[in-house]
Design an enzyme around this catalytic site. Sequence first.
Site, PDB file in Angstrom:
ATOM      1  CB  CYS A  36      -0.961  -0.031   1.190  1.00  0.00           C
ATOM      2  SG  CYS A  36      -0.175  -0.060   2.816  1.00  0.00           S
TER       3      CYS A  36
ATOM      4  CG  HIS B 151      16.652 -13.565  12.067  1.00  0.00           C
ATOM      5  ND1 HIS B 151      17.275 -12.597  12.820  1.00  0.00           N
ATOM      6  CD2 HIS B 151      17.654 -14.314  11.526  1.00  0.00           C
ATOM      7  CE1 HIS B 151      18.590 -12.758  12.755  1.00  0.00           C
ATOM      8  NE2 HIS B 151      18.847 -13.780  11.963  1.00  0.00           N
TER       9      HIS B 151
HETATM   10  C1  RB5 Z   1      -3.835   5.413   1.095  1.00  0.00           C
HETATM   11  O1  RB5 Z   1      -3.878   6.797   0.988  1.00  0.00           O
HETATM   12  C2  RB5 Z   1      -2.910   4.986   2.234  1.00  0.00           C
HETATM   13  O2  RB5 Z   1      -3.464   5.325   3.460  1.00  0.00           O
HETATM   14  C3  RB5 Z   1      -2.642   3.501   2.164  1.00  0.00           C
HETATM   15  O3  RB5 Z   1      -2.083   3.194   0.925  1.00  0.00           O
HETATM   16  C4  RB5 Z   1      -1.671   2.928   3.181  1.00  0.00           C
HETATM   17  O4  RB5 Z   1      -0.507   3.683   3.262  1.00  0.00           O
HETATM   18  C5  RB5 Z   1      -2.242   2.603   4.494  1.00  0.00           C
HETATM   19  O5  RB5 Z   1      -1.593   2.079   5.402  1.00  0.00           O
END
Ligand code: RB5
Length: 151
Positions: free
Chosen positions: A70, A103
């Site tokens: 993400c 690990h």
């Molecule tokens: C999206 O804006 C962002 O919050 C997501 O990609 C991530 O970083 C969340 O942990």
Amino acid sequence: MFDKSLVIPIGSDHGGYELKNYLCEKLIEDGYKIKDFGTYSAASVDYPDYIHPVARAINDGVYAYGIIMCGSGQGASMTANKYLNVRAGLCWDVAQAKLTRLHNNANIISLPGRFINFNIAMEAVKVFLNTDFEGGRHIPRIEKIPVKSNF
Ligand code: RB5
């Protein structure tokens, strides 16, 4: 060496979308087999919707290793680590990717799509896939990670 006949599930939200596309292209070029769980555009989405399917499949033994991302890698790893059989390691460089295999016997690598150079991310993924768990003193430690119910 990683067995390249194994399929690797990969998933991300919009924050990891560009990195996911890059990794899919490069990994396929390198002979790896990928199953892309989305997201499939840069539109804003909720990361759990794309991370749960990858983590659930690893948890259930459908795939051995997975790749998630993400924007920060944080929400993706938090989501994946809700599953008892998942150990998702958040990795921002090659050394972290190696250590989390050696690990922690991590079975998912979580990457910060907005905070990592894409070439480094690719190197980290390859090192992750090609490093074996060290075992030994690390076995009882990873066995103590799951929270066991008192009931
Ligand atoms: C999206 O804006 C962002 O919050 C997501 O990609 C991530 O970083 C969340 O942990």
